[in-house]
Design a protein around this motif. Sequence first.
Motif, PDB file in Angstrom:
ATOM      1  N   LEU A 106     -42.005 -40.327 -27.536  1.00 48.54           N
ATOM      2  CA  LEU A 106     -42.832 -41.503 -27.805  1.00 48.54           C
ATOM      3  C   LEU A 106     -44.059 -41.551 -26.896  1.00 48.54           C
ATOM      4  N   VAL A 107     -43.893 -41.190 -25.646  1.00 54.03           N
ATOM      5  CA  VAL A 107     -45.020 -41.079 -24.714  1.00 54.03           C
ATOM      6  C   VAL A 107     -45.006 -39.646 -24.209  1.00 54.03           C
ATOM      7  N   HIS A 108     -45.586 -38.753 -25.017  1.00 49.89           N
ATOM      8  CA  HIS A 108     -45.494 -37.325 -24.722  1.00 49.89           C
ATOM      9  C   HIS A 108     -46.678 -36.881 -23.873  1.00 49.89           C
ATOM     10  N   ARG A 109     -46.796 -37.484 -22.726  1.00 51.12           N
ATOM     11  CA  ARG A 109     -47.801 -37.105 -21.740  1.00 51.12           C
ATOM     12  C   ARG A 109     -47.492 -37.834 -20.446  1.00 51.12           C
ATOM     13  N   PHE A 110     -48.133 -37.435 -19.374  1.00 52.90           N
ATOM     14  CA  PHE A 110     -47.908 -38.057 -18.074  1.00 52.90           C
ATOM     15  C   PHE A 110     -48.667 -39.378 -17.998  1.00 52.90           C
ATOM     16  N   VAL A 111     -47.955 -40.437 -17.626  1.00 51.35           N
ATOM     17  CA  VAL A 111     -48.577 -41.744 -17.395  1.00 51.35           C
ATOM     18  C   VAL A 111     -48.683 -41.918 -15.881  1.00 51.35           C
ATOM     19  N   ASP A 112     -49.657 -41.235 -15.311  1.00 54.85           N
ATOM     20  CA  ASP A 112     -49.834 -41.197 -13.851  1.00 54.85           C
ATOM     21  C   ASP A 112     -48.599 -40.624 -13.150  1.00 54.85           C
ATOM     22  N   GLU A 113     -47.775 -39.919 -13.900  1.00 58.24           N
ATOM     23  CA  GLU A 113     -46.564 -39.309 -13.335  1.00 58.24           C
ATOM     24  C   GLU A 113     -46.830 -37.894 -12.843  1.00 58.24           C
ATOM     25  N   ILE A 114     -48.064 -37.409 -13.019  1.00 59.07           N
ATOM     26  CA  ILE A 114     -48.403 -36.061 -12.609  1.00 59.07           C
ATOM     27  C   ILE A 114     -48.219 -35.884 -11.109  1.00 59.07           C
ATOM     28  N   HIS A 115     -48.414 -36.967 -10.343  1.00 61.05           N
ATOM     29  CA  HIS A 115     -48.255 -36.885  -8.891  1.00 61.05           C
ATOM     30  C   HIS A 115     -46.790 -36.650  -8.523  1.00 61.05           C
ATOM     31  N   TYR A 116     -45.871 -37.257  -9.263  1.00 66.15           N
ATOM     32  CA  TYR A 116     -44.449 -37.059  -8.988  1.00 66.15           C
ATOM     33  C   TYR A 116     -44.012 -35.651  -9.391  1.00 66.15           C
ATOM     34  N   ALA A 117     -44.558 -35.146 -10.505  1.00 64.98           N
ATOM     35  CA  ALA A 117     -44.277 -33.762 -10.877  1.00 64.98           C
ATOM     36  C   ALA A 117     -44.805 -32.806  -9.819  1.00 64.98           C
ATOM     37  N   GLY A 118     -45.992 -33.096  -9.285  1.00 62.95           N
ATOM     38  CA  GLY A 118     -46.534 -32.264  -8.218  1.00 62.95           C
ATOM     39  C   GLY A 118     -45.682 -32.323  -6.959  1.00 62.95           C
ATOM     40  N   ALA A 119     -45.137 -33.507  -6.655  1.00 58.61           N
ATOM     41  CA  ALA A 119     -44.275 -33.631  -5.480  1.00 58.61           C
ATOM     42  C   ALA A 119     -42.992 -32.818  -5.643  1.00 58.61           C
ATOM     43  N   VAL A 120     -42.426 -32.833  -6.859  1.00 61.02           N
ATOM     44  CA  VAL A 120     -41.225 -32.036  -7.113  1.00 61.02           C
ATOM     45  C   VAL A 120     -41.531 -30.552  -6.939  1.00 61.02           C
ATOM     46  N   ALA A 121     -42.656 -30.106  -7.496  1.00 63.57           N
ATOM     47  CA  ALA A 121     -43.035 -28.700  -7.352  1.00 63.57           C
ATOM     48  C   ALA A 121     -43.284 -28.340  -5.888  1.00 63.57           C
ATOM     49  N   HIS A 122     -43.846 -29.267  -5.126  1.00 61.05           N
ATOM     50  CA  HIS A 122     -44.090 -29.004  -3.707  1.00 61.05           C
ATOM     51  C   HIS A 122     -42.769 -28.861  -2.945  1.00 61.05           C
ATOM     52  N   LEU A 123     -41.783 -29.644  -3.297  1.00 64.49           N
ATOM     53  CA  LEU A 123     -40.472 -29.532  -2.642  1.00 64.49           C
ATOM     54  C   LEU A 123     -39.843 -28.161  -2.902  1.00 64.49           C
ATOM     55  N   TRP A 124     -40.042 -27.659  -4.109  1.00 61.08           N
ATOM     56  CA  TRP A 124     -39.527 -26.315  -4.398  1.00 61.08           C
ATOM     57  C   TRP A 124     -40.240 -25.265  -3.553  1.00 61.08           C
ATOM     58  N   ALA A 125     -41.547 -25.438  -3.405  1.00 62.26           N
ATOM     59  CA  ALA A 125     -42.324 -24.440  -2.663  1.00 62.26           C
ATOM     60  C   ALA A 125     -42.120 -24.556  -1.158  1.00 62.26           C
ATOM     61  N   ASP A 126     -41.928 -25.773  -0.664  1.00 63.20           N
ATOM     62  CA  ASP A 126     -41.770 -25.987   0.780  1.00 63.20           C
ATOM     63  C   ASP A 126     -40.563 -26.892   1.020  1.00 63.20           C
ATOM     64  N   PRO A 127     -39.358 -26.330   1.110  1.00 64.65           N
ATOM     65  CA  PRO A 127     -38.162 -27.161   1.284  1.00 64.65           C
ATOM     66  C   PRO A 127     -38.080 -27.858   2.641  1.00 64.65           C
ATOM     67  N   PHE A 128     -38.976 -27.517   3.572  1.00 64.37           N
ATOM     68  CA  PHE A 128     -38.966 -28.159   4.887  1.00 64.37           C
ATOM     69  C   PHE A 128     -40.035 -29.250   4.978  1.00 64.37           C
ATOM     70  N   THR A 129     -40.380 -29.790   3.844  1.00 64.95           N
ATOM     71  CA  THR A 129     -41.351 -30.887   3.791  1.00 64.95           C
ATOM     72  C   THR A 129     -40.838 -32.096   4.572  1.00 64.95           C
ATOM     73  N   ARG A 130     -41.710 -32.732   5.302  1.00 60.20           N
ATOM     74  CA  ARG A 130     -41.347 -33.964   6.019  1.00 60.20           C
ATOM     75  C   ARG A 130     -41.347 -35.120   5.013  1.00 60.20           C
ATOM     76  N   ILE A 131     -40.178 -35.640   4.708  1.00 61.40           N
ATOM     77  CA  ILE A 131     -40.007 -36.521   3.550  1.00 61.40           C
ATOM     78  C   ILE A 131     -40.491 -37.946   3.796  1.00 61.40           C
ATOM     79  N   LEU A 132     -40.812 -38.312   5.015  1.00 61.78           N
ATOM     80  CA  LEU A 132     -41.277 -39.680   5.277  1.00 61.78           C
ATOM     81  C   LEU A 132     -42.792 -39.773   5.307  1.00 61.78           C
ATOM     82  N   THR A 133     -43.468 -38.661   5.114  1.00 62.80           N
ATOM     83  CA  THR A 133     -44.927 -38.685   5.013  1.00 62.80           C
ATOM     84  C   THR A 133     -45.327 -38.987   3.575  1.00 62.80           C
ATOM     85  N   PRO A 134     -46.525 -39.523   3.325  1.00 58.27           N
ATOM     86  CA  PRO A 134     -46.964 -39.772   1.940  1.00 58.27           C
ATOM     87  C   PRO A 134     -47.071 -38.467   1.160  1.00 58.27           C
ATOM     88  N   PHE A 135     -46.611 -38.469  -0.101  1.00 57.33           N
ATOM     89  CA  PHE A 135     -46.615 -37.228  -0.864  1.00 57.33           C
ATOM     90  C   PHE A 135     -47.892 -37.035  -1.675  1.00 57.33           C
TER      91      PHE A 135
END
Length: 833
Positions: free
Chosen positions: A341-370
Motif C-alpha cells: 500500500l505504501v511501497h516506498r520509504f516514508v522518511d524511513e530511509i534513515h532507519y534502513a541506513g542505520a541498519v546497514a551501518h550496524l551490519w558494516a560496523d558492529p562496534f557502533t556506539r549505540i547512544l550516539t545519534p544515528f
Amino acid sequence: MNALPPSTLRARWLALTGLLLAGGGLVAFITRRQRLSGSQQPTTNLPMISHEQLDTHNPLSDAIPTSDLEAIRIEPKVENLAPKIANPESGVRSLSSSPLNALLRLFAFIGVTVVAALGLIALQSQSTLVSAPVFVLLLVGSLVFAGWSAPDASEHSIRSVVATVQEGVTIFLDFRRGVRRRTGLASVCMALAILGMAYSAFQFYQAVVSQSLPRTALQWLLIGIVLMGAAMLFNRPAIPVFAIPARAITHAPAAIRRRMVVPGLVALVVLAEVNGGLLGLGLQAHYLVQLGLLLLGILLLVIGFGGWEWRLPRVTRQEALLLVGLMTLAFFPRTIGLETLVHRFVDEIHYAGAVAHLWADPFTRILTPFAEVTAFTWFYPIVQAGSVGVFGAGLGALRLPSIIVGVLTVPAIYFLARTLFDRRTAIIAALLLTTFPPHVHFSRLALNNIVDPFLGTLALAFLFRGLKNERRSDYVLAGAMLGLTQYFYEGGRLLYPPLLIVSFIIGWLLLKRGRADLRHAAFGLLVAVLIAAPFYYTLFAAKASFIPRMNQEGITPTELNNTVNNLVTPDKVYQRFAHPFLMYTGVSDFSWFYGGYQPIVLRYFVPTFLLGLAVLLWRWRLLGALPLLIWLLATSLGNVFIRDSAWTPRYVVAFPAVVLLMAIGLRHVLPLIWPEESRPRLRQRAIILLLTVMVGGQFVYYFGDHMPIFDRQFRRTTDFEDALFRAREFPPGTHVYIVAPYAIWFYNLGIWHEFFDMNLILQSRHPNEIDAAFLNDLPAGNDYAFFIEQNDAETLAKLQRHFQLLPPELSPYNLAIEYQLVLYRAPHSQQQQ
C-alpha cells in the motif's frame, strides 16, 4: 481542500450502512438467542450475583447497572415456558423461529453481504464492468439465502415490523413519562448537549476552511459543557464514581537490594563509558553487547529498588481473552498490504541506513545519534536489524517492530484506563485504539515515533497504580518506563518527564497521600534518572545538543517575536497559535507522513472527543482528569514553538489521551441520555452497536478514503524508488541509470545499495546529460538499464540510436501509471557494437 469523488462517498456510506445492518442484526440475533436458550432451562432458587462478582467474571457485565440486578431474578415458571419450548407436535411455534428473529437474520445477511461486496469492489480494477454485477449478485444471493434459512420471514414480516414499531412507541412513551422526573430532564439536557457538541465539531471544521478563529465552535462547545453539567446535576447516580480509598493500602516495602543495584549501576556506567569515553579507557563493544548492558542495568535497578513485590496488573481469564482478542483485532489493520500500500520509504530511509551501518560496523556506539535528521539513539535500528535479519531486507521487515509496538499499546491503554476509571471505559478505549486511523498509520511505518505513546502510557499507568496502592515497585516501574522514553523520539523525551511529575503532584494532593508516597516517588525518579544518564553522558561527551530536533525545527526568538507583534501575515499568526490546538478537531496533516483531509479525530467522531473533554472539566477531581487535559494541552503548546506545527508525527505522543477522551465521552453519554433503569439490555445492545459502527467506520475510512488520498499526496513526481525496487531483480553488475529532471541524493542511492545488498551500479542523470558523447563513453560488455519518464521521447530516441533495446516495461507494483518511470533494458547480448 479537495472533495472526495462521488464513488468514494457512495462506498463510504454503503459500508457504514452495511456495518450498521450487520452489527445490529448479529448482535440482536445473538443476544435474543442467548435469552431464549436461557429461558428454556428453568431453574429455581438461583443465587443472586453481586455486582463485584459480575464485574470480575465478565468484562462486559458492568454494562448492566447495579440498580437493575434485582430485576434479573428468574422466577420458576416452568409450566408457562413448557408449551413454548420447541415441540413440533404441540402446534405452537418455537421461540427460536419467531418472525423477529427471521427479520434480524435477514438484516445480518444483507449487512454482511454489503460489506463483503464492497471488499470485492475494492479489489476490482474495472469497477464499472465487474464490481457492479458482483455486488448485485451477492445482494440477491443474500436475500435468497436469508429467505431460504428463514421461510417464515415473508409470512410474518408485517407482524415483525408492527412489533418493532410498537416497541419503539413503548420506549417513547416511557421517555415521555420520565420527563416529569429528574432523569427525564437529564436526558433532555444530555440530548441537547450532544447536538451542541455536534454543531461545535462542524464549526471547528468551518473555521479551518475559512482560516478564522473558531469563536462559534468554542461558544457551542461551552453551551454543550453547560448542558452536560445540567444533565449531571439532574441525574447524579448515572455518572459512575471511580472510588479510591481515602487512605492508601499500606504495603511494607522491601529493603533495597544492593546486590542488584550495584551491578545494575556498573552495567550502565560501562555502557556510558563505551559511548562517551570521557575517561579515555578506549572501551569498545558489539552493539548487541551494549544493548544487553542497557537492558541488564534496567532490570537490575527495577528489582533492586522495587523488590520482588512488583507485579503485572491482575486480569481475570475473561479479561485475558478479551485483551488477546483486541490485540488480534489491532494486528490486522496494521498488517494489511504492509509493503504494497505504501511501497516506498516514508522518511524511513534513515532507519534502513542505520541498519546497514550496524551490519558494516558492529562496534557502533549505540547512544550516539544515528543520523543528522533523525538524531536519535540506535536502539530502534537494532531491533529493526533483528527483524530484517529474520525476514530479509524489505519494507515489511523494517516496519514489523512498529506493528508490534502498536499492538502492545492496546493492552497498555487498557491498563491505564482500568487504573484511572473502570473496566468499561478501558474496553471502549482499547477497542477504539485498534482501528484509530493515525495510530494505525504510524504503526505501519518504520519510525520510532510509535514507541513514545507506548512507553508514556505504561509510565502513567504504573504511576497512578502506585498512587492508589502505595507500592514502591509501581513507582520504580514508572521510573523505568520514563527513563526508556529518552532513547527514542524527541517528543516523548520532552513531554513525559514534566507530565509525570505534574501528574504525581496532582494525584498526591487529590488523594491526600503522605510521606510514604513521596519516598516511593523519589525512588522512581531516581531510577528514571539513572536509566537516562548514559544517553545524556554520551551527548555531553560529544558536546552535542540535548534537543537536536528542537534546534532544527523550532522557531527562533525573532520569528516568535514577529508573530506575537503581528509583523507577519494574519494567516501565519493563525497557523502559529491556532493550528496546534485544532489538530484534534479540525486541521488535517500538512506533512508527507500522514496526509489526508481529516484531523486526528475523524470529523464524524469529534463530538465524542468534545463530550469527553466536557466530562473531565466537570469531574476534574477524578484522579486522571487533569493529567489527561494537561497531556493534550502540553502537546499542543509545545508545537506552538515548532516551525511546522501541523505535522501529525509531533502529536503521536498524545494519541492515547485522545482515545481516552473519546472513550470517556461514550462512557458517560448513554447513562445520561438513556437512564439505567430503562431497558438495560436494549441499552447494552445499543452500546455494542455504536462501538461496532465507530470501530468499523475508522477501518473503512483508513483503507477506503485515507490511503488513496495519502498515496496521491505523497507521490507528487515520478517515483524513482519504484525504479529501484524493480532494479533489485536485475543481474549482478548491471549499470542502472535513472534519467529524470530532478536530483536524487547520492546518500539515498548508497543506502539502497547497502541495505538491499544490490550488486549494481546505480546512477542518477539529468535528461540533458544523456547525449552521444555520454553514450559513446559507456564501457562495452555490460548490461544496461535506463528508467526514463514516459514523455521523454528525446532521450528514448538517443537510446534507440545507440542500443538495441528490449520492449518497454512498467512497474509490477501497485502504483498509478502517471507516477511510473518506463524501463528500457539493453542486455550485453543485444547491444550495438
